[in-house]
Design a protein around this motif. Structure first.
Motif, PDB file in Angstrom:
ATOM      1  N   ALA A 190       0.855  -1.121   0.004  1.00 29.68           N
ATOM      2  CA  ALA A 190      -0.059   0.027   0.194  1.00 29.68           C
ATOM      3  C   ALA A 190       0.727   1.184  -0.022  1.00 29.68           C
ATOM      4  O   ALA A 190       1.910   1.255   0.755  1.00 29.68           O
ATOM      5  CB  ALA A 190      -0.929   0.129   1.242  1.00 29.68           C
ATOM      6  N   GLY A 191       0.371   2.259  -0.597  1.00 28.70           N
ATOM      7  CA  GLY A 191       1.029   3.588  -0.777  1.00 28.70           C
ATOM      8  C   GLY A 191       0.156   4.712   0.206  1.00 28.70           C
ATOM      9  O   GLY A 191      -1.034   4.278   0.409  1.00 28.70           O
ATOM     10  N   ALA A 209       5.102  -1.734   2.912  1.00 25.84           N
ATOM     11  CA  ALA A 209       4.551  -0.097   2.406  1.00 25.84           C
ATOM     12  C   ALA A 209       5.965   0.424   3.110  1.00 25.84           C
ATOM     13  O   ALA A 209       6.803   0.167   3.486  1.00 25.84           O
ATOM     14  CB  ALA A 209       3.333   0.439   3.686  1.00 25.84           C
ATOM     15  N   GLY A 210       5.837   2.025   2.644  1.00 26.14           N
ATOM     16  CA  GLY A 210       6.842   2.787   2.842  1.00 26.14           C
ATOM     17  C   GLY A 210       6.852   3.784   4.172  1.00 26.14           C
ATOM     18  O   GLY A 210       5.375   3.671   4.761  1.00 26.14           O
ATOM     19  N   MET A 255       3.288   5.942   3.857  1.00 23.44           N
ATOM     20  CA  MET A 255       1.998   5.477   4.040  1.00 23.44           C
ATOM     21  C   MET A 255       1.826   5.481   5.415  1.00 23.44           C
ATOM     22  O   MET A 255       0.565   5.909   6.011  1.00 23.44           O
ATOM     23  CB  MET A 255       1.767   4.069   3.345  1.00 23.44           C
ATOM     24  CG  MET A 255       0.506   3.430   3.335  1.00 23.44           C
ATOM     25  SD  MET A 255       0.259   2.651   5.051  1.00 23.44           S
ATOM     26  CE  MET A 255      -1.577   2.375   4.911  1.00 23.44           C
ATOM     27  N   THR A 299       0.493   2.248  -5.242  1.00 24.57           N
ATOM     28  CA  THR A 299       1.993   2.485  -4.759  1.00 24.57           C
ATOM     29  C   THR A 299       2.850   1.965  -6.118  1.00 24.57           C
ATOM     30  O   THR A 299       2.516   0.736  -6.634  1.00 24.57           O
ATOM     31  CB  THR A 299       2.352   2.037  -3.611  1.00 24.57           C
ATOM     32  OG1 THR A 299       3.921   1.856  -3.517  1.00 24.57           O
ATOM     33  CG2 THR A 299       1.832   0.277  -3.478  1.00 24.57           C
ATOM     34  N   GLN A 300       3.475   2.693  -6.678  1.00 20.84           N
ATOM     35  CA  GLN A 300       4.644   2.150  -7.841  1.00 20.84           C
ATOM     36  C   GLN A 300       5.729   1.562  -7.211  1.00 20.84           C
ATOM     37  O   GLN A 300       6.026   0.738  -7.630  1.00 20.84           O
ATOM     38  CB  GLN A 300       4.903   3.645  -8.790  1.00 20.84           C
ATOM     39  CG  GLN A 300       5.811   3.367  -9.829  1.00 20.84           C
ATOM     40  CD  GLN A 300       5.803   4.500 -10.684  1.00 20.84           C
ATOM     41  OE1 GLN A 300       5.102   4.700 -11.364  1.00 20.84           O
ATOM     42  NE2 GLN A 300       7.108   4.769 -10.888  1.00 20.84           N
ATOM     43  N   TYR A 354       6.713   0.564  -3.975  1.00 15.78           N
ATOM     44  CA  TYR A 354       6.680  -0.900  -3.467  1.00 15.78           C
ATOM     45  C   TYR A 354       6.151  -1.705  -4.340  1.00 15.78           C
ATOM     46  O   TYR A 354       6.435  -2.961  -4.030  1.00 15.78           O
ATOM     47  CB  TYR A 354       5.987  -0.505  -2.000  1.00 15.78           C
ATOM     48  CG  TYR A 354       6.768   0.528  -1.402  1.00 15.78           C
ATOM     49  CD1 TYR A 354       7.907  -0.025  -0.763  1.00 15.78           C
ATOM     50  CD2 TYR A 354       6.684   1.778  -1.206  1.00 15.78           C
ATOM     51  CE1 TYR A 354       8.650   0.864   0.325  1.00 15.78           C
ATOM     52  CE2 TYR A 354       7.520   2.710  -0.505  1.00 15.78           C
ATOM     53  CZ  TYR A 354       8.580   2.187   0.017  1.00 15.78           C
ATOM     54  OH  TYR A 354       9.304   3.151   0.763  1.00 15.78           O
ATOM     55  N   CYS A 405      -3.075  -5.292  -9.164  1.00 19.62           N
ATOM     56  CA  CYS A 405      -2.584  -3.845  -9.039  1.00 19.62           C
ATOM     57  C   CYS A 405      -3.861  -3.087  -9.107  1.00 19.62           C
ATOM     58  O   CYS A 405      -4.452  -2.861 -10.412  1.00 19.62           O
ATOM     59  CB  CYS A 405      -1.377  -3.705  -9.745  1.00 19.62           C
ATOM     60  SG  CYS A 405      -0.777  -1.802  -9.547  1.00 19.62           S
ATOM     61  N   ASP A 417      -4.723   1.009  -9.371  1.00 18.62           N
ATOM     62  CA  ASP A 417      -4.286   2.357  -9.143  1.00 18.62           C
ATOM     63  C   ASP A 417      -5.111   3.369 -10.121  1.00 18.62           C
ATOM     64  O   ASP A 417      -5.532   2.913 -11.207  1.00 18.62           O
ATOM     65  CB  ASP A 417      -2.862   2.346  -9.954  1.00 18.62           C
ATOM     66  CG  ASP A 417      -1.849   3.536  -9.257  1.00 18.62           C
ATOM     67  OD1 ASP A 417      -2.470   4.812  -9.664  1.00 18.62           O
ATOM     68  OD2 ASP A 417      -1.247   3.512  -8.348  1.00 18.62           O
TER      69      ASP A 417
END
Length: 411
Positions: free
Chosen positions: A210-211, A237-238, A241, A348-349, A351, A367, A369
Motif C-alpha cells: 500500500a501507498g 509499505a513505505g 503511507m 503505490t509504484q 513498492y 494492482c 491504481d
C-alpha cells in the motif's frame, strides 16, 4: 554459421501474444529463427506449441538470448547438465551467470532435476551441497553473493514452467490489457474477493502492498475493516503511507470515518506525528500505551498482523520500524515471501515494483491504481502474472470490504 539451439514454447501463444514477443526478442538480441513446428490448439482453451531453432552470432550471445526467452516460458529441447562456476568476489556473480526469472525453475545437475527454492527474478542461482550429500538450488541476489559460492552459468540444464493461475484470478484481466474505469467494477471486485477466498481456503497468506494514496483516497475505514476481518496477513509499505495514516489518526478526523486528511497548519502535522511515535519508541508501543487511537497501523498491531516498512531518501523521521538501509529492507521483505497465496497492490509504484520483483510467478496479484501507467510499469518489469484495475483505490477498497466483511457498512 553462428551458435544454434532448438527451443519449445507452449501456451496460449496467439491470443496472449507470447509468440510474437518471443520472435521480437530473438530479433532484438541480434538472432535469427526458423519455426520448425507449430501446433495450434483447436478449441479456445487448448494450448498451442511451437518448436523454434534460434541462431546467434556466437555462444555467448546465444546464452543471453536463451535466458531472455526463458522469461517467456521458452525451454531448450536438449537437456544437459547446468554449468557451475565459483564466485571469486563477495557481491559479484561470475561472468555469464544465469539471470533468473520469477517462474517455477528446475536445474539439472548430475543427471537429476532440482527445484529452485522461492524463484525470484534478476538474481543468480547458487548450488549448495550439504555434508549429507543433499543438493539445494536457490536464488541469490547480488548483495548476498559470498566468495566461494557455486553459481550456475549459462542457460543449459535449466527449464521453467509458466503457472496456470486460478480461474478467479485469470478472469480479472492482465497488465497487457488492464481494466479501465468503464469496466463493470463490481464484477471485478467480486472476482478479486473470490481469488482471496481461494487463497485463504488453500491455507495461504494474503499480502498487501500500500501507498499513501490509500489514506488520501479515504480508504482507511475499509482497510481497517479488512484487517479486522482477517483479510490482511502482512503489509509492505513505505514510511509515507504509515506516517500519513498515523498523522490522520492523531491530528485529523478519525480514519474510521470517510473524512480525508488535510487540516489547518497541516504542513507540520506529519513531522509531529512521526515525532510522537518516535517518543513512544515504536508503533507497537504507541498502540499499547494508547497513544495511537485508530488507523491501519493500529489495526495491524491489535490484530497481530505483520508489516514491513522500507524507507526512501525523502522520508520524514522516519518512523522507528522503518528500514533505512534498502538492502536490509529487501531482505526483510524477502523473508516474508513464503506461503503467499494472493497479493494486492494499492496505489503505490515504488513498492509494487519492488514486491513484484520478489514474488514467484505462481502468486497471483492485483494492482489497483488510478494511473494506468502504473500497471504498465509492472508489466515492463516482467511481472506478467499481475492483473491491473484502473480505478480509485478508495472506492475499490470500499467495495472489497462490502464483499468480504459481513458486518461492514459504508462510511
Amino acid at each position: 554459421m553462428g551458435a544454434r539451439e532448438t527451443v519449445e514454447v507452449t501456451g496460449h501463444l496467439m491470443d496472449s501474444g507470447i509468440l510474437s514477443r518471443v520472435l521480437d526478442d530473438i530479433r532484438e538480441y541480434g538472432g535469427d529463427f526458423v519455426i520448425e513446428e507449430f501446433d495450434v490448439g483447436r478449441d479456445a482453451h487448448d494450448p498451442s506449441s511451437a518448436r523454434i531453432t534460434v541462431e546467434a552470432p556466437d555462444d555467448e550471445a546465444l546464452q543471453r538470448l536463451l535466458m531472455r526467452l526463458q522469461t517467456r516460458g521458452v525451454n531448450q529441447l536438449s537437456h544437459g547438465d547446468a554449468a557451475v562456476a565459483t564466485a571469486d568476489q563477495d557481491g559479484v556473480l561470475p561472468d555469464g551467470f544465469y539471470a533468473t526469472t520469477n517462474l517455477e525453475t528446475q536445474v539439472r545437475l548430475g543427471g537429476r532435476w532440482y527445484d529452485v527454492d522461492n524463484p525470484e527474478m534478476d538474481c543468480g542461482l547458487v548450488v549448495e551441497q550439504a555434508t549429507s550429500g543433499d543438493v539445494r538450488v536457490r536464488t541469490v541476489p547480488l548483495s548476498d553473493v559470498v566468495r566461494g559460492m557455486g553459481i550456475v552459468v549459462g542457460a543449459a540444464g535449466i527449464q521453467v514452467t509458466v503457472p496456470s493461475l486460478h480461474p478467479s484470478a485469470e478472469t480479472v484481466g492482465s497488465f497487457h490489457g488492464e481494466h479501465g474505469p468503464e469496466r463493470p467494477q463490481t464484477v471485478l471486485v467480486r472476482q478479486v474477493a473470490d481469488g482471496m477466498r481461494h487463497a485463504r481456503a488453500a491455507g495461504k497468506r494474503l499480502l498487501w502492498v500500500a501507498g499513501p494514496g490509500v489514506v488520501h483516497a479515504g480508504g482507511v475505514p475499509a482497510m481497517v475493516a479488512l484487517v479486522r476481518g482477517g483479510w490482511v496477513d502482512i503489509l509492505f509499505a513505505g514510511n509515507a503511507m504509515a506516517a500519513l495514516d498515523i498523522e490522520t489518526a492523531l491530528f485529523g478526523a478519525s480514519p474510521e470515518s470517510n473524512a480525508p486528511p488535510g487540516h489547518e497548519h497541516g504542513h507540520e502535522h506529519r513531522v509531529r506525528a512521526v515525532n510522537t511515535i518516535r517518543k513512544a519508541g515504536s508503533i507497537e508501543r504507541a498502540v499499547r500505551d494508547g497513544v495511537l487511537p485508530s488507523g491501519v497501523m493500529r489495526a495491524l498491531v491489535t490484530e497481530g498482523k505483520r508489516f514491513v516498512l522500507v524507507g526512501s531518501v525523502r522520508d520524514d523521521g522516519p518512523l522507528p520500524e522503518v528500514h533505512t538501509d534498502v538492502v536490509e529492507g529487501q531482505r526483510a521483505m524477502r523473508a516474508e515471501i513464503h506461503d503467499i497465496g494472493y497479493c494486492l497492490m494499492m496505489a503505490t509504484q515504488l513498492y509494487a515494483v519492488a514486491t513484484g520483483s520478489l514474488l514467484p510467478a505462481s502468486v497471483p496479484l492485483v494492482c489497483v491504481d488510478i494511473n494506468p501507467v502504473m500497471v504498465t510499469r509492472l508489466a515492463d518489469r516482467g511481472t506478467g502474472q499481475g492483473r491491473g484495475i484502473v480505478t480509485d483505490v478508495g472506492l475499490f477498497l470500499e467495495q472489497l470490504a462490502l464483499e468480504l466483511v459481513p458486518d461492514y457498512r459504508r462510511g
